[in-house]
Design a protein around this motif. Structure first.
Motif, PDB file in Angstrom:
ATOM      1  N   LYS A  99       0.827  -1.219   0.000  1.00 56.48           N
ATOM      2  CA  LYS A  99       0.000   0.000   0.000  1.00 56.48           C
ATOM      3  C   LYS A  99       0.860   1.268   0.000  1.00 56.48           C
ATOM      4  CE  LYS A  99      -3.959  -2.306   2.126  1.00 56.48           C
ATOM      5  NZ  LYS A  99      -3.378  -3.654   2.040  1.00 56.48           N
ATOM      6  N   ARG A 100       2.003   1.212  -0.665  1.00 56.58           N
ATOM      7  CA  ARG A 100       2.891   2.373  -0.794  1.00 56.58           C
ATOM      8  C   ARG A 100       2.568   3.116  -2.093  1.00 56.58           C
ATOM      9  NH1 ARG A 100       7.607   1.928   2.277  1.00 56.58           N
ATOM     10  NH2 ARG A 100       8.894   2.745   0.588  1.00 56.58           N
ATOM     11  N   TYR A 101       1.326   3.583  -2.192  1.00 56.53           N
ATOM     12  CA  TYR A 101       0.816   4.157  -3.438  1.00 56.53           C
ATOM     13  C   TYR A 101       1.442   5.503  -3.791  1.00 56.53           C
ATOM     14  CZ  TYR A 101      -2.769   0.641  -2.511  1.00 56.53           C
ATOM     15  OH  TYR A 101      -3.428  -0.535  -2.242  1.00 56.53           O
ATOM     16  N   PHE A 102       2.107   6.152  -2.828  1.00 57.06           N
ATOM     17  CA  PHE A 102       2.758   7.427  -3.121  1.00 57.06           C
ATOM     18  C   PHE A 102       3.796   7.275  -4.232  1.00 57.06           C
ATOM     19  CE2 PHE A 102       5.106   5.418   0.359  1.00 57.06           C
ATOM     20  CZ  PHE A 102       6.408   5.454  -0.113  1.00 57.06           C
ATOM     21  N   ASN A 103       4.287   6.039  -4.421  1.00 53.55           N
ATOM     22  CA  ASN A 103       5.277   5.818  -5.482  1.00 53.55           C
ATOM     23  C   ASN A 103       4.710   6.089  -6.872  1.00 53.55           C
ATOM     24  OD1 ASN A 103       7.822   4.913  -4.244  1.00 53.55           O
ATOM     25  ND2 ASN A 103       6.547   3.278  -3.383  1.00 53.55           N
ATOM     26  N   CYS A 104       3.399   5.972  -7.002  1.00 55.96           N
ATOM     27  CA  CYS A 104       2.777   6.259  -8.301  1.00 55.96           C
ATOM     28  C   CYS A 104       3.039   7.711  -8.700  1.00 55.96           C
ATOM     29  CB  CYS A 104       1.267   5.978  -8.220  1.00 55.96           C
ATOM     30  SG  CYS A 104       0.363   6.356  -9.738  1.00 55.96           S
ATOM     31  N   THR A 105       2.894   8.627  -7.740  1.00 58.84           N
ATOM     32  CA  THR A 105       3.172  10.044  -8.015  1.00 58.84           C
ATOM     33  C   THR A 105       4.670  10.290  -8.127  1.00 58.84           C
ATOM     34  OG1 THR A 105       1.184  10.673  -6.792  1.00 58.84           O
ATOM     35  CG2 THR A 105       2.816  12.395  -7.185  1.00 58.84           C
ATOM     36  N   ARG A 106       5.428   9.673  -7.243  1.00 52.15           N
ATOM     37  CA  ARG A 106       6.883   9.890  -7.226  1.00 52.15           C
ATOM     38  C   ARG A 106       7.522   9.552  -8.567  1.00 52.15           C
ATOM     39  NH1 ARG A 106      11.068   6.752  -3.077  1.00 52.15           N
ATOM     40  NH2 ARG A 106      12.985   7.751  -3.831  1.00 52.15           N
ATOM     41  N   TYR A 107       7.058   8.460  -9.185  1.00 50.73           N
ATOM     42  CA  TYR A 107       7.670   8.016 -10.438  1.00 50.73           C
ATOM     43  C   TYR A 107       6.810   8.333 -11.673  1.00 50.73           C
ATOM     44  CZ  TYR A 107      10.964   5.568  -7.440  1.00 50.73           C
ATOM     45  OH  TYR A 107      11.936   5.269  -6.501  1.00 50.73           O
ATOM     46  N   LYS A 108       5.768   9.122 -11.468  1.00 51.23           N
ATOM     47  CA  LYS A 108       4.875   9.523 -12.572  1.00 51.23           C
ATOM     48  C   LYS A 108       4.441   8.306 -13.403  1.00 51.23           C
ATOM     49  CE  LYS A 108       7.462  12.865 -14.347  1.00 51.23           C
ATOM     50  NZ  LYS A 108       7.805  14.075 -15.136  1.00 51.23           N
ATOM     51  N   CYS A 109       3.838   7.345 -12.705  1.00 55.33           N
ATOM     52  CA  CYS A 109       3.537   6.051 -13.316  1.00 55.33           C
ATOM     53  C   CYS A 109       2.388   6.082 -14.320  1.00 55.33           C
ATOM     54  CB  CYS A 109       3.196   5.027 -12.226  1.00 55.33           C
ATOM     55  SG  CYS A 109       4.588   4.645 -11.156  1.00 55.33           S
ATOM     56  N   ILE A 110       1.500   7.064 -14.221  1.00 54.24           N
ATOM     57  CA  ILE A 110       0.351   7.106 -15.122  1.00 54.24           C
ATOM     58  C   ILE A 110       0.615   8.111 -16.234  1.00 54.24           C
ATOM     59  CG2 ILE A 110      -2.128   7.558 -15.310  1.00 54.24           C
ATOM     60  CD1 ILE A 110      -2.419   6.669 -12.415  1.00 54.24           C
ATOM     61  N   LYS A 111       0.878   7.596 -17.419  1.00 53.30           N
ATOM     62  CA  LYS A 111       1.116   8.393 -18.621  1.00 53.30           C
ATOM     63  C   LYS A 111       2.194   9.461 -18.439  1.00 53.30           C
ATOM     64  CE  LYS A 111      -3.598   7.628 -20.290  1.00 53.30           C
ATOM     65  NZ  LYS A 111      -3.204   6.597 -21.254  1.00 53.30           N
ATOM     66  N   ASP A 112       3.171   9.178 -17.548  1.00 56.17           N
ATOM     67  CA  ASP A 112       4.286  10.088 -17.291  1.00 56.17           C
ATOM     68  C   ASP A 112       3.803  11.488 -16.914  1.00 56.17           C
ATOM     69  OD1 ASP A 112       7.008  10.550 -16.992  1.00 56.17           O
ATOM     70  OD2 ASP A 112       7.243  11.313 -19.026  1.00 56.17           O
ATOM     71  N   SER A 113       2.650  11.537 -16.222  1.00 55.65           N
ATOM     72  CA  SER A 113       2.032  12.807 -15.847  1.00 55.65           C
ATOM     73  C   SER A 113       1.943  12.905 -14.329  1.00 55.65           C
ATOM     74  CB  SER A 113       0.627  12.907 -16.442  1.00 55.65           C
ATOM     75  OG  SER A 113      -0.142  13.908 -15.810  1.00 55.65           O
ATOM     76  N   THR A 114       2.458  14.005 -13.772  1.00 60.92           N
ATOM     77  CA  THR A 114       2.377  14.193 -12.321  1.00 60.92           C
ATOM     78  C   THR A 114       0.928  14.330 -11.879  1.00 60.92           C
ATOM     79  OG1 THR A 114       4.545  15.271 -12.255  1.00 60.92           O
ATOM     80  CG2 THR A 114       3.068  15.679 -10.402  1.00 60.92           C
ATOM     81  N   LYS A 156      -1.940  13.252 -13.353  1.00 59.45           N
ATOM     82  CA  LYS A 156      -2.696  12.004 -13.456  1.00 59.45           C
ATOM     83  C   LYS A 156      -2.198  10.976 -12.437  1.00 59.45           C
ATOM     84  CE  LYS A 156      -4.103  12.583 -18.255  1.00 59.45           C
ATOM     85  NZ  LYS A 156      -4.053  12.078 -19.653  1.00 59.45           N
ATOM     86  N   SER A 157      -0.921  10.978 -12.189  1.00 57.46           N
ATOM     87  CA  SER A 157      -0.366  10.047 -11.211  1.00 57.46           C
ATOM     88  C   SER A 157      -0.814  10.407  -9.801  1.00 57.46           C
ATOM     89  CB  SER A 157       1.159  10.031 -11.298  1.00 57.46           C
ATOM     90  OG  SER A 157       1.585   9.620 -12.588  1.00 57.46           O
ATOM     91  N   LEU A 158      -0.883  11.697  -9.507  1.00 56.48           N
ATOM     92  CA  LEU A 158      -1.370  12.143  -8.203  1.00 56.48           C
ATOM     93  C   LEU A 158      -2.828  11.741  -8.013  1.00 56.48           C
ATOM     94  CD1 LEU A 158      -1.049  13.717  -5.568  1.00 56.48           C
ATOM     95  CD2 LEU A 158      -1.613  15.816  -6.826  1.00 56.48           C
ATOM     96  N   LEU A 159      -3.612  11.888  -9.069  1.00 54.00           N
ATOM     97  CA  LEU A 159      -5.020  11.503  -9.009  1.00 54.00           C
ATOM     98  C   LEU A 159      -5.147   9.995  -8.759  1.00 54.00           C
ATOM     99  CD1 LEU A 159      -7.807  12.762  -9.223  1.00 54.00           C
ATOM    100  CD2 LEU A 159      -7.774  12.274 -11.674  1.00 54.00           C
ATOM    101  N   GLY A 160      -4.311   9.217  -9.451  1.00 52.94           N
ATOM    102  CA  GLY A 160      -4.315   7.772  -9.237  1.00 52.94           C
ATOM    103  C   GLY A 160      -3.909   7.396  -7.821  1.00 52.94           C
ATOM    104  N   THR A 161      -2.947   8.133  -7.280  1.00 50.63           N
ATOM    105  CA  THR A 161      -2.509   7.902  -5.902  1.00 50.63           C
ATOM    106  C   THR A 161      -3.633   8.213  -4.915  1.00 50.63           C
ATOM    107  OG1 THR A 161      -0.216   8.442  -6.474  1.00 50.63           O
ATOM    108  CG2 THR A 161      -0.826   8.579  -4.151  1.00 50.63           C
ATOM    109  N   MET A 162      -4.301   9.342  -5.126  1.00 50.49           N
ATOM    110  CA  MET A 162      -5.416   9.732  -4.251  1.00 50.49           C
ATOM    111  C   MET A 162      -6.530   8.702  -4.296  1.00 50.49           C
ATOM    112  SD  MET A 162      -5.480  13.797  -5.209  1.00 50.49           S
ATOM    113  CE  MET A 162      -7.084  14.062  -4.450  1.00 50.49           C
TER     114      MET A 162
END
Length: 419
Positions: free
Chosen positions: A150-165, A167-173
């Motif tokens: 459950k370390r979902y903050f990594n999604c934002t840290r590495y811009k995992c969703i379409k290389d977008s901060t 969209k990645s932040l939204l996915g993390t939230m």
């Protein structure tokens, strides 16, 4: 039985929709009623329930900041989907709900409605969205499991969703919201089309009693393939995108000196055209989109079908279709692909991402005698008949439905007589 079936797309967009409509036909053939819930789209098939579908949402379209914020709220929790599903349930009163891909456009708000009406819920995990905010467990072309625990903050840290901060932040939230509210707990049974996905769910902490493996199936009648037209070519068919490993395949095909046909469209198409022009090879052809009988002939006459994926494939329909048509398979050793291949009996495995390993597997296929090729072909058909038909699928699915129903509504115990 009346079955509420949920998928955010109501046209053939990918493997999950192929399964959805195949399952819908299979259930209706067995005299069940299927109640559809989805999203509106001009490409949709007709449905008697389409008035309950939610308005179309495209999260990939360009939006201003205000629109992005509005869509972001809908992605996490859609009041429209919640209200329309409740209207549909009150009208139809389904016995069970079978969810497919519903996240984002329909959102997990629909789970609150299912919980309210105590409807048993089965979910087919066509991807890894429940465990990974970007659903692929792949970041910038490489396998990634950083969100484990459950370390979902990594999604934002590495811009995992379409290389977008953003969209990645939204996915993390969304992931943290789902964790905090325990939305997924309402699901009684999680079906994984591959054993690999089941193991991955268990590794990420999901209760083993909730997760059951059931392969996808094809409900097509055995297509007729023209006899004596076997080609001397290898075939890839599917989406043209980086995670599919097509560039690895092209380099290996050149190294092995084989003829390769590539069928499909996707974001990598333009780049592949440039690569082939630069290489100056005429033995590799991009054929674009093909379907129906034309595709059956291409698959059925191929020397072998190649699955060069670099990500965690589930139970790819391209492989199941190849088995149905009796084709040998060369596949990467990742995800659910190895479950479709018996090494040295109906195909060969290679190390994913390795041009040399794939070229070596192709050379093994080239060395087969005609008798051995026939044995590989027969083995593929036997695997299909045993595991991937509607006849094999239906009773197992019904057993899963019954377990879900009993977990939500256990049979009442008869009271004993008092003396």
């Amino acid at each position: 039985m009346k079955i509420l079936m949920v998928n955010k797309f109501f046209y053939i967009k990918g493997g999950s929709e192929t399964y959805y409509f195949a399952l819908k036909r299979l259930l209706e053939q067995h005299h069940h009623t299927v109640v559809d819930f989805s999203m509106k789209d001009p490409k949709n098939f007709a449905s008697p329930y389409e008035r309950y579908f939610v308005e179309n949402i495209d999260y990939n379209a360009r939006q201003n900041i205000a629109s992005q914020m509005k869509l972001g709220i809908k992605l996490i929790y859609s009041q429209e989907a919640k209200q329309k599903l409740e209207q549909l349930i009150r009208k139809e009163k389904p016995d069970i709900a079978h969810l497919h891909i519903f996240q984002h456009q329909l959102s997990l708000s629909i789970l609150d409605v299912l919980k309210k009406y105590r409807i048993p819920v089965v979910y087919t995990a066509h991807d890894l969205q429940m465990l990974c905010p970007n659903y692929q467990m792949m970041t910038h072309g490489k396998i990634c499991e950083r969100c484990k625990g459950k370390r979902y903050f990594n999604c934002t840290r590495y811009k995992c969703i379409k290389d977008s901060t953003a969209k990645s932040l939204l996915g993390t939230m969304e992931a943290y919201f789902n964790q905090a509210t325990r939305k997924y707990d309402i699901i009684d049974k999680i079906i994984t089309p591959s054993q690999f996905y089941r193991r991955k769910f268990l590794q990420f902490g999901v209760n083993p009693d909730r997760v059951v493996h059931l392969p996808n199936f094809l409900d097509l009648k055995q297509p007729k393939i023209a006899p004596n037209q076997k080609g001397d070519y290898y075939l890839y068919f599917g989406r043209l995108s980086k995670e599919k490993g097509i560039l690895t395949l092209i380099h290996s095909a050149i190294q092995a000196g084989i003829q390769l046909l590539i069928v499909g469209t996707g974001p990598l198409q333009g780049h592949l055209e440039q690569v082939l022009r630069k290489k100056g090879t005429h033995r590799i052809q991009l054929l674009g989109f093909r379907s129906g009988q034309e595709l059956f002939h291409l698959v059925g006459n191929a020397k072998a079908v190649v699955l060069p994926s670099k990500w965690y494939e589930n139970g790819p329909y391209s492989a199941i279709e190849s088995l149905m048509l009796g084709r040998p398979i060369i596949g990467s050793d990742i995800g659910g692909i190895p479950e479709l291949i018996r090494e040295g009996e109906n195909g060969f495995l290679f190390h994913h991402g390795s041009k040399e390993s794939l070229a070596g597997a192709i050379r093994k296929m080239e060395l087969l005698t005609p008798e051995e090729e026939q044995m590989f072909s027969d083995c593929s058909r036997q695997i299909y008949q045993k595991y991937y038909t509607g006849t094999a699928h239906y009773p197992k699915l019904m057993a899963i439905y019954q377990e879900a129903i009993q977990s939500k509504h256990p049979p009442k115990q008869k009271e004993g007589y008092r003396r």
